[in-house]
Design a protein around this motif. Structure first.
Motif, PDB file in Angstrom:
ATOM      1  N   ARG A   1     -29.519  52.719  -6.662  1.00  0.00           N
ATOM      2  CA  ARG A   1     -30.665  52.627  -7.576  1.00  0.00           C
ATOM      3  C   ARG A   1     -30.300  51.891  -8.858  1.00  0.00           C
ATOM      4  NH1 ARG A   1     -33.375  58.316  -8.270  1.00  0.00           N
ATOM      5  NH2 ARG A   1     -34.792  57.040  -9.482  1.00  0.00           N
ATOM      6  N   GLU A   2     -29.121  52.205  -9.408  1.00  0.00           N
ATOM      7  CA  GLU A   2     -28.709  51.542 -10.646  1.00  0.00           C
ATOM      8  C   GLU A   2     -28.458  50.051 -10.410  1.00  0.00           C
ATOM      9  OE1 GLU A   2     -25.497  51.884 -14.303  1.00  0.00           O
ATOM     10  OE2 GLU A   2     -25.431  53.366 -12.700  1.00  0.00           O
ATOM     11  N   GLU A   3     -27.797  49.724  -9.302  1.00  0.00           N
ATOM     12  CA  GLU A   3     -27.532  48.315  -8.999  1.00  0.00           C
ATOM     13  C   GLU A   3     -28.831  47.560  -8.744  1.00  0.00           C
ATOM     14  OE1 GLU A   3     -24.784  47.118  -9.704  1.00  0.00           O
ATOM     15  OE2 GLU A   3     -23.078  48.130  -8.794  1.00  0.00           O
ATOM     16  N   LEU A   4     -29.789  48.206  -8.105  1.00  0.00           N
ATOM     17  CA  LEU A   4     -31.088  47.573  -7.879  1.00  0.00           C
ATOM     18  C   LEU A   4     -31.808  47.342  -9.208  1.00  0.00           C
ATOM     19  CD1 LEU A   4     -32.856  46.440  -5.660  1.00  0.00           C
ATOM     20  CD2 LEU A   4     -33.921  48.708  -5.456  1.00  0.00           C
ATOM     21  N   GLU A   5     -31.673  48.273 -10.130  1.00  0.00           N
ATOM     22  CA  GLU A   5     -32.252  48.077 -11.473  1.00  0.00           C
ATOM     23  C   GLU A   5     -31.575  46.896 -12.169  1.00  0.00           C
ATOM     24  OE1 GLU A   5     -34.403  48.122 -14.877  1.00  0.00           O
ATOM     25  OE2 GLU A   5     -34.894  49.104 -12.979  1.00  0.00           O
ATOM     26  N   HIS A   6     -30.266  46.775 -12.011  1.00  0.00           N
ATOM     27  CA  HIS A   6     -29.567  45.616 -12.588  1.00  0.00           C
ATOM     28  C   HIS A   6     -30.064  44.319 -11.957  1.00  0.00           C
ATOM     29  CE1 HIS A   6     -25.869  48.241 -13.813  1.00  0.00           C
ATOM     30  NE2 HIS A   6     -26.910  48.426 -14.593  1.00  0.00           N
ATOM     31  N   PHE A   7     -30.294  44.352 -10.649  1.00  0.00           N
ATOM     32  CA  PHE A   7     -30.847  43.165  -9.990  1.00  0.00           C
ATOM     33  C   PHE A   7     -32.214  42.832 -10.572  1.00  0.00           C
ATOM     34  CE2 PHE A   7     -33.461  41.483  -6.398  1.00  0.00           C
ATOM     35  CZ  PHE A   7     -32.949  40.193  -6.439  1.00  0.00           C
ATOM     36  N   HIS A   8     -33.028  43.852 -10.780  1.00  0.00           N
ATOM     37  CA  HIS A   8     -34.348  43.627 -11.369  1.00  0.00           C
ATOM     38  C   HIS A   8     -34.223  43.005 -12.762  1.00  0.00           C
ATOM     39  CE1 HIS A   8     -38.260  45.176 -13.197  1.00  0.00           C
ATOM     40  NE2 HIS A   8     -38.585  44.229 -12.360  1.00  0.00           N
ATOM     41  N   GLN A   9     -33.283  43.502 -13.562  1.00  0.00           N
ATOM     42  CA  GLN A   9     -33.051  42.924 -14.886  1.00  0.00           C
ATOM     43  C   GLN A   9     -32.603  41.469 -14.781  1.00  0.00           C
ATOM     44  OE1 GLN A   9     -30.176  45.867 -16.137  1.00  0.00           O
ATOM     45  NE2 GLN A   9     -31.646  46.817 -17.549  1.00  0.00           N
ATOM     46  N   MET A  10     -31.719  41.196 -13.840  1.00  0.00           N
ATOM     47  CA  MET A  10     -31.242  39.822 -13.656  1.00  0.00           C
ATOM     48  C   MET A  10     -32.364  38.920 -13.163  1.00  0.00           C
ATOM     49  SD  MET A  10     -28.269  39.709 -14.821  1.00  0.00           S
ATOM     50  CE  MET A  10     -28.094  37.973 -14.430  1.00  0.00           C
ATOM     51  N   LEU A  11     -33.196  39.442 -12.292  1.00  0.00           N
ATOM     52  CA  LEU A  11     -34.332  38.664 -11.806  1.00  0.00           C
ATOM     53  C   LEU A  11     -35.240  38.294 -12.977  1.00  0.00           C
ATOM     54  CD1 LEU A  11     -35.758  37.528  -9.317  1.00  0.00           C
ATOM     55  CD2 LEU A  11     -36.932  39.732  -9.095  1.00  0.00           C
ATOM     56  N   TRP A  12     -35.488  39.262 -13.852  1.00  0.00           N
ATOM     57  CA  TRP A  12     -36.322  38.992 -15.018  1.00  0.00           C
ATOM     58  C   TRP A  12     -35.661  37.934 -15.911  1.00  0.00           C
ATOM     59  CZ3 TRP A  12     -35.838  39.296 -20.288  1.00  0.00           C
ATOM     60  CH2 TRP A  12     -37.012  39.167 -21.015  1.00  0.00           C
ATOM     61  N   LEU A  13     -34.370  38.086 -16.172  1.00  0.00           N
ATOM     62  CA  LEU A  13     -33.657  37.119 -17.020  1.00  0.00           C
ATOM     63  C   LEU A  13     -33.680  35.710 -16.438  1.00  0.00           C
ATOM     64  CD1 LEU A  13     -30.423  39.027 -18.125  1.00  0.00           C
ATOM     65  CD2 LEU A  13     -32.171  38.095 -19.636  1.00  0.00           C
ATOM     66  N   THR A  14     -33.438  35.616 -15.152  1.00  0.00           N
ATOM     67  CA  THR A  14     -33.401  34.285 -14.532  1.00  0.00           C
ATOM     68  C   THR A  14     -34.795  33.667 -14.510  1.00  0.00           C
ATOM     69  OG1 THR A  14     -33.514  35.267 -12.320  1.00  0.00           O
ATOM     70  CG2 THR A  14     -31.326  34.692 -13.157  1.00  0.00           C
ATOM     71  N   GLN A  15     -35.795  34.446 -14.171  1.00  0.00           N
ATOM     72  CA  GLN A  15     -37.151  33.907 -14.131  1.00  0.00           C
ATOM     73  C   GLN A  15     -37.649  33.542 -15.529  1.00  0.00           C
ATOM     74  OE1 GLN A  15     -39.360  36.873 -11.923  1.00  0.00           O
ATOM     75  NE2 GLN A  15     -38.880  35.875  -9.966  1.00  0.00           N
ATOM     76  N   ALA A  16     -37.279  34.346 -16.524  1.00  0.00           N
ATOM     77  CA  ALA A  16     -37.664  34.021 -17.903  1.00  0.00           C
ATOM     78  C   ALA A  16     -37.054  32.696 -18.343  1.00  0.00           C
ATOM     79  CB  ALA A  16     -37.249  35.146 -18.854  1.00  0.00           C
ATOM     80  N   GLY A  17     -35.902  32.357 -17.785  1.00  0.00           N
ATOM     81  CA  GLY A  17     -35.240  31.096 -18.096  1.00  0.00           C
ATOM     82  C   GLY A  17     -35.662  29.956 -17.184  1.00  0.00           C
ATOM     83  N   GLY A  18     -36.677  30.196 -16.344  1.00  0.00           N
ATOM     84  CA  GLY A  18     -37.160  29.156 -15.445  1.00  0.00           C
ATOM     85  C   GLY A  18     -36.272  28.921 -14.236  1.00  0.00           C
ATOM     86  N   LEU A  19     -35.385  29.851 -13.948  1.00  0.00           N
ATOM     87  CA  LEU A  19     -34.466  29.694 -12.815  1.00  0.00           C
ATOM     88  C   LEU A  19     -35.051  30.358 -11.573  1.00  0.00           C
ATOM     89  CD1 LEU A  19     -31.145  30.600 -14.657  1.00  0.00           C
ATOM     90  CD2 LEU A  19     -32.094  28.324 -14.249  1.00  0.00           C
ATOM     91  N   VAL A  20     -34.674  29.839 -10.424  1.00  0.00           N
ATOM     92  CA  VAL A  20     -35.130  30.378  -9.150  1.00  0.00           C
ATOM     93  C   VAL A  20     -33.899  30.801  -8.356  1.00  0.00           C
ATOM     94  CG1 VAL A  20     -36.345  29.836  -7.006  1.00  0.00           C
ATOM     95  CG2 VAL A  20     -37.145  28.862  -9.169  1.00  0.00           C
ATOM     96  N   LEU A  21     -33.946  32.013  -7.830  1.00  0.00           N
ATOM     97  CA  LEU A  21     -32.828  32.495  -7.034  1.00  0.00           C
ATOM     98  C   LEU A  21     -32.563  31.547  -5.870  1.00  0.00           C
ATOM     99  CD1 LEU A  21     -33.495  36.334  -6.812  1.00  0.00           C
ATOM    100  CD2 LEU A  21     -32.009  35.115  -8.392  1.00  0.00           C
ATOM    101  N   ARG A  22     -31.299  31.479  -5.494  1.00  0.00           N
ATOM    102  CA  ARG A  22     -30.887  30.616  -4.382  1.00  0.00           C
ATOM    103  C   ARG A  22     -30.593  31.475  -3.157  1.00  0.00           C
ATOM    104  NH1 ARG A  22     -26.443  27.504  -8.020  1.00  0.00           N
ATOM    105  NH2 ARG A  22     -25.890  29.637  -8.420  1.00  0.00           N
ATOM    106  N   PRO A  23     -30.574  30.840  -1.991  1.00  0.00           N
ATOM    107  CA  PRO A  23     -30.129  31.600  -0.812  1.00  0.00           C
ATOM    108  C   PRO A  23     -28.698  32.084  -1.025  1.00  0.00           C
ATOM    109  CG  PRO A  23     -31.114  29.493  -0.162  1.00  0.00           C
ATOM    110  CD  PRO A  23     -30.976  29.476  -1.657  1.00  0.00           C
ATOM    111  N   ASP A  24     -28.363  33.168  -0.366  1.00  0.00           N
ATOM    112  CA  ASP A  24     -27.015  33.729  -0.489  1.00  0.00           C
ATOM    113  C   ASP A  24     -25.956  32.732  -0.066  1.00  0.00           C
ATOM    114  OD1 ASP A  24     -28.019  36.094  -1.367  1.00  0.00           O
ATOM    115  OD2 ASP A  24     -27.533  37.243   0.424  1.00  0.00           O
ATOM    116  N   GLU A  25     -24.883  32.748  -0.812  1.00  0.00           N
ATOM    117  CA  GLU A  25     -23.677  32.025  -0.433  1.00  0.00           C
ATOM    118  C   GLU A  25     -22.600  33.070  -0.193  1.00  0.00           C
ATOM    119  OE1 GLU A  25     -22.563  29.162  -3.377  1.00  0.00           O
ATOM    120  OE2 GLU A  25     -24.555  28.272  -3.454  1.00  0.00           O
ATOM    121  N   LYS A  26     -21.645  32.735   0.634  1.00  0.00           N
ATOM    122  CA  LYS A  26     -20.548  33.653   0.890  1.00  0.00           C
ATOM    123  C   LYS A  26     -19.722  33.822  -0.383  1.00  0.00           C
ATOM    124  CE  LYS A  26     -21.332  34.225   5.276  1.00  0.00           C
ATOM    125  NZ  LYS A  26     -21.851  35.460   5.773  1.00  0.00           N
TER     126      LYS A  26
END
Length: 190
Positions: free
Chosen positions: A60-85
């Protein structure tokens, strides 16, 4: 608990600060993967109540961190990329032994070492950033990662004696240093 053998290089920090957007995107992916790792442990060990309880809280905590990162990246106009190894995590996971108990011990210790390296690196980033919301965010993430790496060790010690866990952790920490030294310098968390 994890005591990393070597510090991250100043070249790594320079790479991160030189391409902070790439670092942010990778960080977002790492948080999502950390949540998935905790849930994977729950699904593999549903009969271990303490592990399930601790991993659910972590997921749950890590998912909340992901949500925070998603907000930060989207606020900066960034789009998540497909997973890399993640070369670092892949190399550490290759150190996992076979055998019921050995596999569980190694999964927990490897996860704790990954969190310890994240803690160290997020702390370096926080120290390098100018005062402001991003610096505060990375200071908070550093504190969380510190709790997380201790948690994995604690869960391992809940199920296994120190005489088994501690020497294996020492071996894995030695391997982690070798792995880190062999990796290319990139603007990624690991």
């Amino acid at each position: 608990m994890s005591k990393l053998r070597i510090p991250s290089s100043s070249d790594w920090l320079e790479a991160v600060l030189g391409d902070f957007e790439a670092f942010l995107l990778d960080h977002a992916t790492c948080e999502r993967k950390a949540s998935a790792t905790a849930l994977s442990l729950v699904s593999h060990y549903p009969d271990r109540a303490f592990l399930v309880q601790q991993m659910m809280l972590l997921a749950r905590e890590e998912l909340e961190h992901f949500h925070q990162m998603l907000w930060l990246t989207q606020a900066g106009g960034l789009v998540l990329r497909p997973d890399e190894k993640d070369l670092y995590v892949q190399a550490l996971r290759r150190e996992t032994r076979q055998g019921k108990d050995e596999y569980l011990i190694d999964r927990l210790l490897v996860s704790g070492i990954v969190e310890a390296r994240g803690c160290e690196r997020f702390g370096l980033v926080a120290d390098a950033l100018d005062p402001g919301p991003m610096k505060t965010f990375y200071q908070e993430i550093t504190r969380s990662e510190s709790r997380h790496h201790r948690l994995f060790y604690h869960v391992a010690r809940h199920y296994f004696d120190a005489e088994i866990v501690d020497p294996r952790q020492d071996e894995l920490l030695d391997r982690e240093a070798d792995i880190l030294n062999a990796l290319p310098i990139r603007a990624v968390v690991h």
